[in-house]
Write a protein that holds these residues in place. Structure first.
Motif, PDB file in Angstrom:
ATOM      1  N   GLY A 104       0.757  -0.916   0.490  1.00 23.94           N
ATOM      2  CA  GLY A 104       0.325  -0.233   0.082  1.00 23.94           C
ATOM      3  C   GLY A 104       0.196   1.086  -0.172  1.00 23.94           C
ATOM      4  N   ASP A 105       0.136   2.110   0.521  1.00 20.07           N
ATOM      5  CA  ASP A 105       1.002   3.791   0.314  1.00 20.07           C
ATOM      6  C   ASP A 105       0.198   4.805   1.450  1.00 20.07           C
ATOM      7  N   ALA A 106       1.179   5.946   1.065  1.00 23.36           N
ATOM      8  CA  ALA A 106       0.909   6.143   2.600  1.00 23.36           C
ATOM      9  C   ALA A 106       1.031   8.051   2.400  1.00 23.36           C
ATOM     10  N   VAL A 107      -0.521   8.905   2.715  1.00 22.56           N
ATOM     11  CA  VAL A 107       0.016  10.542   2.190  1.00 22.56           C
ATOM     12  C   VAL A 107      -0.561  10.967   3.371  1.00 22.56           C
ATOM     13  N   LEU A 108       0.230  12.481   3.030  1.00 22.98           N
ATOM     14  CA  LEU A 108       0.004  12.975   4.550  1.00 22.98           C
ATOM     15  C   LEU A 108      -0.112  14.927   3.976  1.00 22.98           C
ATOM     16  N   VAL A 109      -1.741  15.224   4.247  1.00 20.41           N
ATOM     17  CA  VAL A 109      -1.850  15.932   3.491  1.00 20.41           C
ATOM     18  C   VAL A 109      -1.881  17.101   4.661  1.00 20.41           C
ATOM     19  N   GLU A 110      -2.001  18.911   4.082  1.00 18.96           N
ATOM     20  CA  GLU A 110      -2.097  19.991   5.067  1.00 18.96           C
ATOM     21  C   GLU A 110      -3.510  20.397   5.226  1.00 18.96           C
ATOM     22  N   GLU A 111      -3.659  21.178   6.985  1.00 23.59           N
ATOM     23  CA  GLU A 111      -4.780  22.211   6.782  1.00 23.59           C
ATOM     24  C   GLU A 111      -5.324  22.297   5.420  1.00 23.59           C
ATOM     25  N   ASN A 112      -4.494  23.889   4.351  1.00 20.33           N
ATOM     26  CA  ASN A 112      -5.734  23.756   3.887  1.00 20.33           C
ATOM     27  C   ASN A 112      -5.737  23.358   2.385  1.00 20.33           C
ATOM     28  N   ASP A 113      -4.965  21.806   1.868  1.00 20.14           N
ATOM     29  CA  ASP A 113      -5.783  20.585   1.636  1.00 20.14           C
ATOM     30  C   ASP A 113      -6.984  20.413   1.522  1.00 20.14           C
ATOM     31  N   ILE A 114      -7.178  20.133   2.991  1.00 17.44           N
ATOM     32  CA  ILE A 114      -8.485  19.335   3.574  1.00 17.44           C
ATOM     33  C   ILE A 114     -10.338  20.647   3.762  1.00 17.44           C
ATOM     34  N   LEU A 115      -9.439  22.005   3.892  1.00 22.01           N
ATOM     35  CA  LEU A 115     -10.636  22.935   3.858  1.00 22.01           C
ATOM     36  C   LEU A 115     -11.199  22.710   1.660  1.00 22.01           C
ATOM     37  N   GLN A 116     -10.342  22.477   1.429  1.00 26.09           N
ATOM     38  CA  GLN A 116     -10.261  23.047  -0.399  1.00 26.09           C
ATOM     39  C   GLN A 116     -11.377  21.766  -0.404  1.00 26.09           C
ATOM     40  N   ALA A 117     -11.143  20.274   0.250  1.00 25.62           N
ATOM     41  CA  ALA A 117     -11.094  19.085  -0.211  1.00 25.62           C
ATOM     42  C   ALA A 117     -12.812  19.351   0.276  1.00 25.62           C
ATOM     43  N   PHE A 118     -12.651  19.870   1.397  1.00 24.78           N
ATOM     44  CA  PHE A 118     -13.611  19.922   1.989  1.00 24.78           C
ATOM     45  C   PHE A 118     -15.472  20.693   1.276  1.00 24.78           C
ATOM     46  N   SER A 119     -14.683  21.680   0.813  1.00 26.01           N
ATOM     47  CA  SER A 119     -15.526  22.891   0.252  1.00 26.01           C
ATOM     48  C   SER A 119     -15.725  22.163  -1.346  1.00 26.01           C
ATOM     49  N   GLU A 120     -14.740  22.207  -1.586  1.00 25.32           N
ATOM     50  CA  GLU A 120     -15.442  21.155  -3.327  1.00 25.32           C
ATOM     51  C   GLU A 120     -15.991  20.020  -3.739  1.00 25.32           C
ATOM     52  N   LEU A 121     -15.419  19.483  -1.874  1.00 24.39           N
ATOM     53  CA  LEU A 121     -16.800  18.071  -2.390  1.00 24.39           C
ATOM     54  C   LEU A 121     -18.296  18.700  -1.805  1.00 24.39           C
ATOM     55  N   ALA A 122     -18.244  19.365  -1.178  1.00 26.60           N
ATOM     56  CA  ALA A 122     -19.953  19.874  -0.367  1.00 26.60           C
ATOM     57  C   ALA A 122     -20.321  20.794  -1.819  1.00 26.60           C
ATOM     58  N   ARG A 123     -20.004  21.661  -1.997  1.00 25.76           N
ATOM     59  CA  ARG A 123     -19.918  22.278  -3.513  1.00 25.76           C
ATOM     60  C   ARG A 123     -20.608  21.636  -5.067  1.00 25.76           C
ATOM     61  N   GLN A 124     -19.983  20.244  -4.855  1.00 23.18           N
ATOM     62  CA  GLN A 124     -20.445  19.319  -5.581  1.00 23.18           C
ATOM     63  C   GLN A 124     -21.785  18.149  -5.505  1.00 23.18           C
ATOM     64  N   GLY A 125     -22.031  18.884  -4.263  1.00 19.22           N
ATOM     65  CA  GLY A 125     -22.980  17.401  -3.577  1.00 19.22           C
ATOM     66  C   GLY A 125     -22.781  16.952  -1.955  1.00 19.22           C
ATOM     67  N   PHE A 126     -21.587  16.913  -1.870  1.00 18.39           N
ATOM     68  CA  PHE A 126     -21.175  15.749  -1.373  1.00 18.39           C
ATOM     69  C   PHE A 126     -20.725  16.021   0.174  1.00 18.39           C
ATOM     70  N   PHE A 127     -21.660  16.558   0.773  1.00 19.77           N
ATOM     71  CA  PHE A 127     -21.706  16.491   2.191  1.00 19.77           C
ATOM     72  C   PHE A 127     -20.875  15.208   3.329  1.00 19.77           C
ATOM     73  N   VAL A 128     -19.685  15.825   3.896  1.00 16.65           N
ATOM     74  CA  VAL A 128     -19.303  15.143   4.338  1.00 16.65           C
ATOM     75  C   VAL A 128     -18.713  15.868   5.472  1.00 16.65           C
ATOM     76  N   GLU A 129     -17.899  15.005   6.555  1.00 16.84           N
ATOM     77  CA  GLU A 129     -16.270  15.213   7.347  1.00 16.84           C
ATOM     78  C   GLU A 129     -15.689  16.009   7.446  1.00 16.84           C
ATOM     79  N   PRO A 130     -14.929  17.167   7.162  1.00 20.68           N
ATOM     80  CA  PRO A 130     -13.226  17.528   6.808  1.00 20.68           C
ATOM     81  C   PRO A 130     -12.270  16.318   7.300  1.00 20.68           C
TER      82      PRO A 130
END
Ligand code: PLP
Length: 377
Positions: A303-329
């Motif tokens: 397998g593999d492992a990845v690490l993300v920063e706070e900004n990436d998470i907020l951006q991904a959260f907003s992008e998902l929500a704006r596409q209709g996918f409302f999930v936890e950060p």
């Protein structure tokens, strides 16, 4: 017996489904079934977790405690990327897969002893174990850190669980929860092998919903490791049974603040910050008790492992929500990790990819004013 609970360190077998650790050496237990996975053994009249009842032989049919968990949609997002909508489980997260097996397998024994369920979690697992205990007609006592607040804590209380607040670190909370007391049955989700074992079902569903083919890559947010270990175990079972040829590349996704698995996997040193202040507030295990097992199994599965920063998470959260996918950060961490790997070319759009969206956005403590503003970037 069609299953075995065995110590991951000393191989000693446990005979009691209530054991949450090896009775000899105290190390984690693992449950395996000797039943082969065979698609024809699926109960296709059931559109839920228990369509796979045959592969969870430690639960008797009459003991099943269900709220209709599992068989969540696998929805195409774009191109070759799909989302597994685990946020649509009855209590709003993938944890219901673990609770349905754990509570189904143990409630009769607990009831017979006039006991109650004890668990330590102020988050999705606490909410889920509370709900399934309520459904089984059992009392649950949930140990939480003193500072706990928010929608998940409210959910625990709405389900009627007794709450015990513990001062000090997260490990102090676990220690308190594990202290033996009359009538107490500690079944903490992080350690109990039956909780993790229920998560195996996610692998079965992904493969069946993909027409009995495996995706190339699967992205999972990772903290205590129950999701990661459960999914890996499900794919291993499918491979051993000859249903699929190999385990897909499972990518464990962590935040830069809470990344012990990432660092151990990559051979670097991890020092947790003094205070965790990530928007991914479900991913908090800085010192997960199953870390050795997680690293070993992820390596063995290539397998593999990845690490993300706070900004990436907020951006991904907003992008998902704006596409209709409302999930936890915390769930958006997996999508952020996928995007990061696309950019670095470790992943490609040609890869068949499944991203597991683990929990509901309705539980977030984020306010709309905190979300990423695409117009500003
Ligand atoms: C929404 C959500 N996603 C992912 C995770 C990580 O799961 P695990 O602790 O099994 O690694 C959690 C754990 O609480 C969670 O609540």
């Amino acid at each position: 017996m069609d299953y075995e609970a065995k110590c991951t360190a000393c191989s000693r077998r446990s005979q009691n489904l209530l054991d949450y650790k090896c009775p000899a050496c105290g190390k984690p237990l693992d449950v395996r079934t000797s039943r082969r996975f065979e698609p024809k053994q699926i109960d296709d009249k059931i559109f839920g977790f228990w369509r796979h009842a045959r592969f969870f032989p430690y639960v008797r049919k009459e003991d099943v405690v269900t709220l209709g968990e599992g068989w969540t949609p696998l929805v195409r997002h774009s191109g070759s990327v799909s989302f597994k909508l685990e946020n649509l489980n009855p209590t709003g997260s993938f944890k219901d897969r673990g609770s349905t097996t754990l509570i189904s397998a143990t409630h009769a024994q607990v009831r017979k002893a006039k006991g109650y369920i004890a668990e330590d979690s102020s988050g999705n697992a606490g909410a889920s174990v509370s709900a399934y205990s309520a459904r089984a007609g059992l009392k649950a006592r949930i140990y939480v850190p003193e500072t706990v607040a928010g929608p998940k804590f409210s959910q625990i209380q709405f389900h009627g669980a007794e709450v015990v607040k513990v001062a000090g670190s997260r490990s102090k909370v676990a220690e308190e929860a594990q202290k033996p007391e009359k009538s107490k049955f500690y079944v903490g989700h992080i350690l109990h092998p039956l909780f993790r074992d229920g998560i195996r079902s996610l692998a079965y569903e992904i493969v069946e919903q993909s027409g009995w083919k495996i995706p190339d890559r699967i992205y999972l947010p990772c903290s205590a490791g129950t999701l990661l270990l459960g999914v890996l175990s499900g794919f291993q079972h499918l491979v051993e049974s000859g249903t699929v040829e190999n385990v897909p590349t499972v990518v464990a996704c962590q935040t830069s603040q809470v990344s012990p698995l990432f660092h151990r996997f990559k051979g670097s040193c991890y020092r947790p910050p003094e205070k965790i202040a990530s928007v991914a507030d479900a991913l908090v295990s800085v010192d997960p008790p199953l870390l050795d097992l997680m690293v070993r199994q992820l390596k063995e599965a290539d397998g593999d492992a990845v690490l993300v920063e706070e900004n990436d998470i907020l951006q991904a959260f907003s992008e998902l929500a704006r596409q209709g996918f409302f999930v936890e950060p915390s769930s958006a961490v997996a999508y952020a990790a996928y995007k990061k790997q696309l950019e670095s070319k470790e992943a490609s759009r040609a890869n068949k990819t499944v991203i597991v969206l683990t929990g509901s956005g309705l539980k977030t403590t984020l306010k709309p004013s905190q979300q990423h503003n695409p117009a500003a970037s």
